[in-house]
Scaffold this motif. Structure first.
Motif, PDB file in Angstrom:
ATOM      1  N   HIS A  18       0.823  -1.214   0.000  1.00 52.93           N
ATOM      2  CA  HIS A  18       0.000   0.000   0.000  1.00 52.93           C
ATOM      3  C   HIS A  18       0.857   1.264   0.000  1.00 52.93           C
ATOM      4  CE1 HIS A  18      -4.346  -1.207   0.804  1.00 52.93           C
ATOM      5  NE2 HIS A  18      -3.723  -2.167   0.194  1.00 52.93           N
ATOM      6  N   LEU A  19       1.963   1.199   0.764  1.00 52.70           N
ATOM      7  CA  LEU A  19       2.852   2.356   0.813  1.00 52.70           C
ATOM      8  C   LEU A  19       3.452   2.613  -0.577  1.00 52.70           C
ATOM      9  CD1 LEU A  19       4.033   4.500   2.657  1.00 52.70           C
ATOM     10  CD2 LEU A  19       5.751   2.861   3.423  1.00 52.70           C
ATOM     11  N   GLN A  20       3.810   1.522  -1.234  1.00 51.95           N
ATOM     12  CA  GLN A  20       4.381   1.655  -2.579  1.00 51.95           C
ATOM     13  C   GLN A  20       3.346   2.220  -3.563  1.00 51.95           C
ATOM     14  OE1 GLN A  20       5.932  -2.037  -4.013  1.00 51.95           O
ATOM     15  NE2 GLN A  20       7.114  -1.075  -5.647  1.00 51.95           N
ATOM     16  N   GLU A  21       2.111   1.724  -3.458  1.00 45.46           N
ATOM     17  CA  GLU A  21       1.032   2.244  -4.325  1.00 45.46           C
ATOM     18  C   GLU A  21       0.834   3.734  -4.088  1.00 45.46           C
ATOM     19  OE1 GLU A  21      -2.682   0.207  -3.651  1.00 45.46           O
ATOM     20  OE2 GLU A  21      -1.703  -1.714  -4.103  1.00 45.46           O
ATOM     21  N   SER A  22       0.831   4.110  -2.817  1.00 43.45           N
ATOM     22  CA  SER A  22       0.633   5.521  -2.479  1.00 43.45           C
ATOM     23  C   SER A  22       1.781   6.356  -3.047  1.00 43.45           C
ATOM     24  CB  SER A  22       0.545   5.654  -0.963  1.00 43.45           C
ATOM     25  OG  SER A  22       0.487   6.989  -0.608  1.00 43.45           O
ATOM     26  N   SER A  23       2.997   5.841  -2.925  1.00 38.36           N
ATOM     27  CA  SER A  23       4.161   6.544  -3.464  1.00 38.36           C
ATOM     28  C   SER A  23       4.016   6.716  -4.978  1.00 38.36           C
ATOM     29  CB  SER A  23       5.429   5.756  -3.114  1.00 38.36           C
ATOM     30  OG  SER A  23       6.538   6.297  -3.772  1.00 38.36           O
ATOM     31  N   LYS A  24       3.573   5.670  -5.655  1.00 37.72           N
ATOM     32  CA  LYS A  24       3.394   5.764  -7.122  1.00 37.72           C
ATOM     33  C   LYS A  24       2.375   6.844  -7.462  1.00 37.72           C
ATOM     34  CE  LYS A  24       4.577   1.126  -8.674  1.00 37.72           C
ATOM     35  NZ  LYS A  24       3.983  -0.202  -8.756  1.00 37.72           N
ATOM     36  N   ARG A  25       1.267   6.868  -6.688  1.00 39.22           N
ATOM     37  CA  ARG A  25       0.226   7.880  -6.943  1.00 39.22           C
ATOM     38  C   ARG A  25       0.732   9.290  -6.729  1.00 39.22           C
ATOM     39  NH1 ARG A  25      -3.873   5.317  -3.546  1.00 39.22           N
ATOM     40  NH2 ARG A  25      -4.379   3.470  -4.720  1.00 39.22           N
ATOM     41  N   LYS A  26       1.758   9.445  -5.879  1.00 39.05           N
ATOM     42  CA  LYS A  26       2.314  10.781  -5.590  1.00 39.05           C
ATOM     43  C   LYS A  26       3.597  11.000  -6.388  1.00 39.05           C
ATOM     44  CE  LYS A  26      -1.092  11.336  -2.973  1.00 39.05           C
ATOM     45  NZ  LYS A  26      -1.245  12.019  -1.730  1.00 39.05           N
ATOM     46  N   SER A  27       3.577  10.593  -7.647  1.00 41.05           N
ATOM     47  CA  SER A  27       4.705  10.800  -8.576  1.00 41.05           C
ATOM     48  C   SER A  27       6.016  10.266  -8.011  1.00 41.05           C
ATOM     49  CB  SER A  27       4.872  12.289  -8.906  1.00 41.05           C
ATOM     50  OG  SER A  27       3.648  12.861  -9.244  1.00 41.05           O
ATOM     51  N   GLY A  28       5.939   9.166  -7.288  1.00 41.93           N
ATOM     52  CA  GLY A  28       7.153   8.533  -6.781  1.00 41.93           C
ATOM     53  C   GLY A  28       7.687   9.167  -5.511  1.00 41.93           C
ATOM     54  N   SER A  29       6.882   9.993  -4.849  1.00 40.82           N
ATOM     55  CA  SER A  29       7.373  10.620  -3.610  1.00 40.82           C
ATOM     56  C   SER A  29       7.730   9.559  -2.575  1.00 40.82           C
ATOM     57  CB  SER A  29       6.319  11.548  -3.012  1.00 40.82           C
ATOM     58  OG  SER A  29       6.767  11.983  -1.742  1.00 40.82           O
ATOM     59  N   ARG A  30       8.875   9.771  -1.943  1.00 39.75           N
ATOM     60  CA  ARG A  30       9.281   8.869  -0.857  1.00 39.75           C
ATOM     61  C   ARG A  30       9.312   9.623   0.470  1.00 39.75           C
ATOM     62  NH1 ARG A  30      14.110   5.201  -2.510  1.00 39.75           N
ATOM     63  NH2 ARG A  30      14.848   6.547  -4.182  1.00 39.75           N
ATOM     64  N   ILE A  31       8.532  10.709   0.502  1.00 37.75           N
ATOM     65  CA  ILE A  31       8.503  11.540   1.713  1.00 37.75           C
ATOM     66  C   ILE A  31       7.345  11.111   2.618  1.00 37.75           C
ATOM     67  CG2 ILE A  31       8.248  13.889   2.613  1.00 37.75           C
ATOM     68  CD1 ILE A  31       9.188  14.897  -0.159  1.00 37.75           C
ATOM     69  N   ILE A  32       7.686  10.855   3.869  1.00 35.54           N
ATOM     70  CA  ILE A  32       6.662  10.623   4.898  1.00 35.54           C
ATOM     71  C   ILE A  32       6.615  11.881   5.763  1.00 35.54           C
ATOM     72  CG2 ILE A  32       6.002   9.244   6.910  1.00 35.54           C
ATOM     73  CD1 ILE A  32       7.371   6.834   5.577  1.00 35.54           C
ATOM     74  N   LEU A  33       5.440  12.485   5.818  1.00 37.82           N
ATOM     75  CA  LEU A  33       5.289  13.713   6.598  1.00 37.82           C
ATOM     76  C   LEU A  33       5.125  13.390   8.079  1.00 37.82           C
ATOM     77  CD1 LEU A  33       4.646  16.835   6.721  1.00 37.82           C
ATOM     78  CD2 LEU A  33       2.232  16.146   6.645  1.00 37.82           C
ATOM     79  N   ALA A  34       6.013  13.951   8.921  1.00 32.50           N
ATOM     80  CA  ALA A  34       5.808  13.873  10.379  1.00 32.50           C
ATOM     81  C   ALA A  34       4.940  15.071  10.748  1.00 32.50           C
ATOM     82  CB  ALA A  34       7.139  13.931  11.108  1.00 32.50           C
ATOM     83  N   LEU A  35       3.677  14.797  11.043  1.00 35.74           N
ATOM     84  CA  LEU A  35       2.708  15.880  11.269  1.00 35.74           C
ATOM     85  C   LEU A  35       2.856  16.379  12.715  1.00 35.74           C
ATOM     86  CD1 LEU A  35       0.501  17.587  10.031  1.00 35.74           C
ATOM     87  CD2 LEU A  35      -1.102  15.711  10.344  1.00 35.74           C
ATOM     88  N   ASP A  36       4.008  16.984  12.973  1.00 36.47           N
ATOM     89  CA  ASP A  36       4.391  17.378  14.335  1.00 36.47           C
ATOM     90  C   ASP A  36       4.050  18.849  14.573  1.00 36.47           C
ATOM     91  OD1 ASP A  36       5.380  14.821  14.527  1.00 36.47           O
ATOM     92  OD2 ASP A  36       7.491  15.405  14.432  1.00 36.47           O
ATOM     93  N   ILE A  37       2.792  19.096  14.892  1.00 40.40           N
ATOM     94  CA  ILE A  37       2.361  20.466  15.178  1.00 40.40           C
ATOM     95  C   ILE A  37       2.916  20.847  16.562  1.00 40.40           C
ATOM     96  CG2 ILE A  37       0.354  21.987  15.452  1.00 40.40           C
ATOM     97  CD1 ILE A  37       0.123  20.765  12.739  1.00 40.40           C
ATOM     98  N   PRO A  38       3.556  22.021  16.674  1.00 46.28           N
ATOM     99  CA  PRO A  38       4.122  22.403  17.979  1.00 46.28           C
ATOM    100  C   PRO A  38       3.057  22.477  19.083  1.00 46.28           C
ATOM    101  CG  PRO A  38       4.906  23.863  16.237  1.00 46.28           C
ATOM    102  CD  PRO A  38       3.827  23.025  15.628  1.00 46.28           C
TER     103      PRO A  38
END
Ligand code: XMP
Length: 262
Positions: A18-38
């Motif tokens: 699933h992670l690979q599919e998601s990456s493909k859908r995002k033009s090959g992005s390999r970035i995982i966002l750390a949603l670290d709101i202060p």
């Protein structure tokens, strides 16, 4: 290296597919966002603001990692809503709680995570398998969820734990890596500040155990060196979330990783 508690599985990782599919859908992005709101004293708008960041940057990232920044202040209902938003933007959602307790506690904690829609969890393999993380692997994999283990963290003090040498010459880090293989982890965490360890780990780990690397950006790790050494995904937090223009920051990181400097 230990050989007990062998629970490795040859089956493909649903989470990694699933992670690979998601990456493909995002033009090959390999970035995982750390949603670290202060931290903020007033948390009434925290969910909306978190969704606002996702709205801005979701084109450039393939997954979101949610840490205590949100897991402590948000309710289960709010976390469910956040995970639904992530899924609606084709993002996987990973709970970063570095879980480290006895089986009963681990089971209750991860049951809440699965109830509110997380796709994977980061756990601390120091705690051991039997009566510790065994139940997490069993339950997670029966539900198609991912289990990601720490192998060598990104901060300088990580040497005090992961860098410890055993009498037989191996290190805590090597034991943690071996546990990932034996226990059937979907991924391991290796700091982007340690590309030598990433290179070594990639040579030891089977391809279906992904290397997830935090520590670029605010912590000064080298993302390009990490990818060249074999990292599969890079985690970015403050350099996106705390940027004046979060979308532009995510775009720039995405472009840099797509066509790295020679
Ligand atoms: P920054 O702002 O430094 O955020 O880009 C990084 C995010 O990743 C987490 N982090 C780690 N998580 N092992 C982990 O499991 C690590 O070695 C590690 N280093 C950083 C950090 O908590 C933040 O969410």
């Amino acid at each position: 290296m230990e050989t007990d508690d062998s629970h490795s599985s040859d089956s493909l990782s649903f989470f990694n597919d699933h992670l690979q599919e998601s990456s493909k859908r995002k033009s090959g992005s390999r970035i995982i966002l750390a949603l670290d709101i202060p931290h903020r004293k007033e948390t009434r708008n925290l969910l909306n603001d978190s969704i606002g960041v996702l709205d801005k940057v979701s084109d450039y990232v393939c997954a979101v990692k949610i840490n205590f920044h949100l897991i402590i202040p948000l309710s289960l209902g709010e976390l469910s809503k956040l995970n639904q938003e992530a899924h609606s933007k084709s993002l996987l959602s990973i709970a970063d709680i570095k879980l480290n307790d006895i089986a009963n506690t681990n089971e209750v904690a991860t049951s809440y995570l699965w109830d509110c829609g997380f796709d994977g969890v980061i756990v601390n393999p120091f705690v051991g398998f039997k009566g510790g993380l065994d139940v997490v692997y069993e339950t997670a994999h029966s539900l198609g969820k991912g289990v990601i283990t720490l192998s060598y963290m990104s901060h300088p003090g990580a040497d005090e734990g992961y860098g410890l040498e055993m009498k037989n010459g191996s290190s805590t880090y090597e034991i943690m890596l071996h546990r990932a293989i034996e226990w059937g982890s979907d991924g391991v965490i290796l700091g982007a500040t340690r590309s030598d360890k990433i290179r070594h780990a990639r040579s030891v780990l089977p391809k279906d155990i992904k290397i997830i690397s935090p520590g670029s950006g605010a912590q000064g790790g080298d993302p390009v060196a990490s990818l060249k050494a074999g990292a599969d995904y890079l985690v970015y937090g403050r350099s996106i979330v705390s940027a004046v223009e979060a979308r532009e920051s995510a775009r720039q990181i995405f472009e840099t990783l797509k066509t790295p400097p020679a």
